[in-house]
Structures are given as C-alpha cells and as structure tokens.
Enzyme design. Structure first.
Site, PDB file in Angstrom:
ATOM      1  N   SER A   1       0.839  -1.208   0.000  1.00  0.00           N
ATOM      2  CA  SER A   1       0.000   0.000   0.000  1.00  0.00           C
ATOM      3  C   SER A   1       0.869   1.250   0.000  1.00  0.00           C
ATOM      4  CB  SER A   1      -0.876  -0.033   1.269  1.00  0.00           C
ATOM      5  OG  SER A   1      -1.663   1.116   1.397  1.00  0.00           O
ATOM      6  N   GLY A   2       0.295   2.353  -0.395  1.00  0.00           N
ATOM      7  CA  GLY A   2       0.852   3.694  -0.167  1.00  0.00           C
ATOM      8  C   GLY A   2       2.286   3.900  -0.616  1.00  0.00           C
TER       9      GLY A   2
ATOM     10  N   ASP B   1       3.711 -10.949   8.749  1.00  0.00           N
ATOM     11  CA  ASP B   1       3.288  -9.999   9.775  1.00  0.00           C
ATOM     12  C   ASP B   1       4.547  -9.518  10.493  1.00  0.00           C
ATOM     13  OD1 ASP B   1       2.411  -8.615  11.973  1.00  0.00           O
ATOM     14  OD2 ASP B   1       0.814 -10.042  12.468  1.00  0.00           O
TER      15      ASP B   1
ATOM     16  N   ASN C   1       9.750   0.562   5.518  1.00  0.00           N
ATOM     17  CA  ASN C   1       8.682   1.547   5.322  1.00  0.00           C
ATOM     18  C   ASN C   1       7.407   1.232   6.102  1.00  0.00           C
ATOM     19  OD1 ASN C   1       6.800   3.414   3.601  1.00  0.00           O
ATOM     20  ND2 ASN C   1       6.011   1.331   3.310  1.00  0.00           N
TER      21      ASN C   1
ATOM     22  N   TYR D   1       3.110   6.742  18.427  1.00  0.00           N
ATOM     23  CA  TYR D   1       3.625   6.871  17.059  1.00  0.00           C
ATOM     24  C   TYR D   1       4.855   7.781  17.020  1.00  0.00           C
ATOM     25  CZ  TYR D   1       3.611   7.909  12.025  1.00  0.00           C
ATOM     26  OH  TYR D   1       3.964   8.056  10.718  1.00  0.00           O
TER      27      TYR D   1
ATOM     28  N   GLU E   1      -0.647  12.017   0.863  1.00  0.00           N
ATOM     29  CA  GLU E   1      -1.854  11.338   0.324  1.00  0.00           C
ATOM     30  C   GLU E   1      -1.571   9.860   0.124  1.00  0.00           C
ATOM     31  OE1 GLU E   1      -4.777  12.509  -0.242  1.00  0.00           O
ATOM     32  OE2 GLU E   1      -4.661  14.614  -0.815  1.00  0.00           O
ATOM     33  N   THR E   2      -2.048   9.037   1.047  1.00  0.00           N
ATOM     34  CA  THR E   2      -1.933   7.576   0.917  1.00  0.00           C
ATOM     35  C   THR E   2      -3.220   6.974   1.481  1.00  0.00           C
ATOM     36  OG1 THR E   2      -1.055   7.115   3.129  1.00  0.00           O
ATOM     37  CG2 THR E   2       0.570   7.710   1.440  1.00  0.00           C
ATOM     38  N   PRO E   3      -3.403   5.666   1.306  1.00  0.00           N
ATOM     39  CA  PRO E   3      -4.577   5.026   1.910  1.00  0.00           C
ATOM     40  C   PRO E   3      -4.645   5.224   3.425  1.00  0.00           C
ATOM     41  CG  PRO E   3      -3.652   3.606   0.224  1.00  0.00           C
ATOM     42  CD  PRO E   3      -2.688   4.755   0.382  1.00  0.00           C
TER      43      PRO E   3
HETATM   44  N1  LIG Z   1       0.943   8.963   4.885  1.00  0.00           N
HETATM   45  C1  LIG Z   1       1.462   9.848   5.733  1.00  0.00           C
HETATM   46  O1  LIG Z   1       0.945  10.960   5.937  1.00  0.00           O
HETATM   47  C2  LIG Z   1       2.750   9.525   6.452  1.00  0.00           C
HETATM   48  C3  LIG Z   1       3.408  10.575   7.117  1.00  0.00           C
HETATM   49  C4  LIG Z   1       4.593  10.300   7.763  1.00  0.00           C
HETATM   50  C5  LIG Z   1       5.133   9.033   7.771  1.00  0.00           C
HETATM   51  N2  LIG Z   1       4.462   8.036   7.124  1.00  0.00           N
HETATM   52  C6  LIG Z   1       5.050   6.697   7.196  1.00  0.00           C
HETATM   53  O2  LIG Z   1       5.128   6.140   5.898  1.00  0.00           O
HETATM   54  C7  LIG Z   1       5.055   4.715   5.998  1.00  0.00           C
HETATM   55  C8  LIG Z   1       4.052   4.204   4.995  1.00  0.00           C
HETATM   56  O3  LIG Z   1       2.785   4.749   5.312  1.00  0.00           O
HETATM   57  P1  LIG Z   1       1.599   4.903   4.239  1.00  0.00           P
HETATM   58  O4  LIG Z   1       1.032   6.242   4.451  1.00  0.00           O
HETATM   59  O5  LIG Z   1       2.050   4.497   2.901  1.00  0.00           O
HETATM   60  O6  LIG Z   1       0.548   3.870   4.887  1.00  0.00           O
HETATM   61  P2  LIG Z   1      -0.321   2.658   4.298  1.00  0.00           P
HETATM   62  O7  LIG Z   1      -0.792   2.974   2.929  1.00  0.00           O
HETATM   63  O8  LIG Z   1      -1.318   2.372   5.372  1.00  0.00           O
HETATM   64  O9  LIG Z   1       0.738   1.471   4.228  1.00  0.00           O
HETATM   65  C9  LIG Z   1       1.240   0.912   5.411  1.00  0.00           C
HETATM   66  C10 LIG Z   1       1.984  -0.347   5.045  1.00  0.00           C
HETATM   67  O10 LIG Z   1       2.515  -0.916   6.254  1.00  0.00           O
HETATM   68  C11 LIG Z   1       2.233  -2.296   6.237  1.00  0.00           C
HETATM   69  N3  LIG Z   1       2.098  -2.847   7.588  1.00  0.00           N
HETATM   70  C12 LIG Z   1       1.493  -2.301   8.653  1.00  0.00           C
HETATM   71  N4  LIG Z   1       1.518  -3.157   9.682  1.00  0.00           N
HETATM   72  C13 LIG Z   1       2.148  -4.276   9.244  1.00  0.00           C
HETATM   73  C14 LIG Z   1       2.479  -5.522   9.837  1.00  0.00           C
HETATM   74  N5  LIG Z   1       2.177  -5.810  11.116  1.00  0.00           N
HETATM   75  N6  LIG Z   1       3.126  -6.444   9.088  1.00  0.00           N
HETATM   76  C15 LIG Z   1       3.438  -6.181   7.796  1.00  0.00           C
HETATM   77  N7  LIG Z   1       3.159  -5.017   7.180  1.00  0.00           N
HETATM   78  C16 LIG Z   1       2.513  -4.081   7.900  1.00  0.00           C
HETATM   79  C17 LIG Z   1       0.914  -2.410   5.482  1.00  0.00           C
HETATM   80  O11 LIG Z   1       0.835  -3.707   4.928  1.00  0.00           O
HETATM   81  P3  LIG Z   1      -0.421  -4.694   5.117  1.00  0.00           P
HETATM   82  O12 LIG Z   1      -1.642  -3.867   5.109  1.00  0.00           O
HETATM   83  O13 LIG Z   1      -0.283  -5.610   3.938  1.00  0.00           O
HETATM   84  O14 LIG Z   1      -0.161  -5.356   6.409  1.00  0.00           O
HETATM   85  C18 LIG Z   1       1.070  -1.370   4.386  1.00  0.00           C
HETATM   86  O15 LIG Z   1       1.714  -1.907   3.268  1.00  0.00           O
HETATM   87  C19 LIG Z   1       4.714   4.400   7.453  1.00  0.00           C
HETATM   88  O16 LIG Z   1       5.868   4.014   8.151  1.00  0.00           O
HETATM   89  C20 LIG Z   1       4.202   5.727   7.988  1.00  0.00           C
HETATM   90  O17 LIG Z   1       4.421   5.867   9.385  1.00  0.00           O
HETATM   91  C21 LIG Z   1       3.292   8.245   6.462  1.00  0.00           C
END
Ligand SMILES: NC(=O)c1ccc[n+]([C@@H]2O[C@H](COP(=O)([O-])OP(=O)(O)OC[C@H]3O[C@@H](n4cnc5c(N)ncnc54)[C@H](OP(=O)(O)O)[C@@H]3O)[C@@H](O)[C@H]2O)c1
Length: 255
Positions: free
Chosen positions: A19-20, A64, A91, A156, A190-192
């Site tokens: 995702s994302g 996981d 990530n 977090y 912008e992500t899921p």
């Molecule tokens: N979007 C933002 O605004 C933002 C801002 C700052 C930092 N970030 C960081 O960017 C990174 C990616 O976030 P995103 O926004 O792209 O979020 P996302 O779309 O929700 O993706 C999160 C990913 O983490 C994986 N994940 C979560 N728990 C897991 C587990 N227990 N085991 C394996 N995989 C796991 C999910 O995989 P599954 O669903 O397949 O388990 C998914 O692929 C994160 O570290 C987040 O903290 C995001």
C-alpha cells in the site's frame, strides 16, 4: 527502463509494499532496474503488485512484521531468492490516534513492534550479508512525528523518534564497513493511511483542510514526492549522506 538514480541491477527489500508509499517505492525501484522482495500482510495486494511489475523482478513475501520469527525467516527467504540484498527500505508502519493517557498497552506494543522492532530485526538479519559484500544501503521511513509533537500521536511519535535514533546507531556502528543508513521523515502525505483517517473523522472535509493547512505549502504531499527522497537516499548519488533525516514535509516542521 530508465535509470536516473543509478540503481539498475540492485537487489532491494521493501516493507509495507502492499500500500501507499511502500507500493509506490516498489514500483519506482523496479522501474529503475532493481529486483525486489516486497513484504506485507495483504497477500492479494502483494500478488497484484508482483503481477503488475512482472514476477521475475518482484518477490511477494506475506509476513506480519510484528512476529519476530516470521520477520527473520522472511528476510532469509528474500536473501536466498535475490542472491543477496543491497538496499533495505523499512517503510511499514502503524499509528494510533491517542494521547499518552489514552494509549493502551496493546497499542504501544504494536506500534513499537512494527515501527521499531521490525526495522531492527530486518536490519540485523540483513547486516551479515551486507557486511560480507562490503556495502549496503538502509532507508528507514520515519515521520515528521518523530521530530515534533503531533497531538494524539504519543506512541507513534515516540516510535518514529526511536527509528531515527536507530538509524544513527547503525551509522556510527557500521558506516566504516560500507553500510549507509538514513531516514526519510514525511509530512502528511496522500496515501490510503490518510484516506482511512479522513474517512473516519466526524467532518472529513474539515480534517483534510486542517491537514493541508498545517503544512506551509497548504497541501498534502504526494507519494511520488516521498518516493523521490527514498530513491535518492538509496542511490549512489547520496554517498555523502550518513545517519541523516531527510525531512519531506511541505514545511510542516519548521513553524
Ligand atoms: N501517509 C502519511 O501521511 C505519512 C506521514 C509520515 C510518515 N508516514 C510513514 O510512511 C510509511 C508508509 O505509510 P503509508 O502512508 O504508505 O501507509 P499505508 O498505505 O497504510 O501502508 C502501510 C503499510 O505498512 C504495512 N504494515 C502495517 N503493519 C504491518 C504488519 N504488522 N506487518 C506487515 N506489514 C505491515 C501495510 O501492509 P499490510 O496492510 O499488507 O499489512 C502497508 O503496506 C509508514 O511508516 C508511515 O508511518 C506516512
């Protein structure tokens, strides 16, 4: 294939690739000529990604990341399948909306298991091979929340600060042996993940407006803007960056 980053032929492991930001990073790495192993729990999403990218270049690994033995066996499988790993992108992440007082032990433990312990385990499992080959790049996806206080993100923020610290430790302990570790700290992107937060708010449009407003540019970041920073840090163009946190936050943290 275009290779503006000089990454062709590299072998990469990306967590949270279903995702994302992780998915977009995986697509960009394969476009740059890398072969990759992609980690996540959502098997269907990983398979779709591998199908989109061509299974030769992309190995889906259902894991996981909160399960330590599963992390270790998955990294071993990726090392075996790719014949080594040059780049790790830690990530995957989780976050709960809670002040310190509202945070449950389960939320705290899950946050640290995925956001800190999993990167620790992935790095520990991959380091012997990287040290043996004399090079390796680690990019950890932290957050602006690890640098400044964000309301109701107690666990977090603490976990992302820990990841930034872990990256510095990797640097002082291993840089001289060819390991280059850095962080990207995104602002709201912008992500899921953000879509889910917005959809769950009492007034989604108002929350989205507030999210955009707190970043100086007045908008959310795009996945592509974060991916560019990740690929830069992973690439030979960034050879003088060690233990750095590259803040990609539209100015969120400078106020
Ligand atoms: N979007 C933002 O605004 C933002 C801002 C700052 C930092 N970030 C960081 O960017 C990174 C990616 O976030 P995103 O926004 O792209 O979020 P996302 O779309 O929700 O993706 C999160 C990913 O983490 C994986 N994940 C979560 N728990 C897991 C587990 N227990 N085991 C394996 N995989 C796991 C999910 O995989 P599954 O669903 O397949 O388990 C998914 O692929 C994160 O570290 C987040 O903290 C995001």
């Amino acid at each position: 294939m275009s290779d503006p980053w000089g990454l062709a032929g590299q072998r990469a492991l990306v967590t949270g690739a279903s995702s994302g930001i992780g998915r977009a990073t995986s697509v960009a790495l394969v476009a740059a000529g890398c072969r990759i192993a992609v980690f996540g729990r959502n098997v269907e999403a990983l398979r779709t990604l591998a199908d989109d990218l061509g299974t030769d270049g992309c190995l889906p690994v259902a894991v996981d990341l909160s399960d330590p033995s599963a992390v270790e066996s998955s990294v071993a499988a990726a090392l075996e399948a790719l014949g080594g790993i040059d780049i790790v992108v830690n990530n995957a992440g989780v976050g709960y909306r809670a002040t310190l007082g509202e945070t449950t032990l389960e939320q705290w433990d899950d946050t640290f298991a995925v956001n800190v312990r999993a990167p620790f385990l992935v790095c520990r499992a991959v380091l012997p091979a990287m040290l043996e080959q004399g090079h390796g790049v680690i990019v950890n996806v932290a957050s602006v929340g690890g640098l400044i206080g964000i309301p109701s993100r107690a666990a977090y923020g603490a976990s992302k600060a820990a990841l930034i610290s872990l990256t510095r430790s990797l640097t002082v302990d291993y840089a001289e042996r060819g390991i280059r570790a850095n962080c990207v700290a995104p602002g709201t992107t912008e992500t899921p993940w953000v879509d889910r937060i917005v959809a769950g708010a009492p007034d989604p449009a108002e929350l989205r407006r507030q999210m955009a407003e707190r970043q100086i540019v007045g908008r959310l970041g795009t996945e592509a803007e974060i991916v560019d920073a990740i690929l830069f840090l992973a690439s030979p163009r960034a050879t003088f960056l060690h233990g750095a946190t590259v803040v990609v936050d539209g100015g969120y943290s400078v106020r």
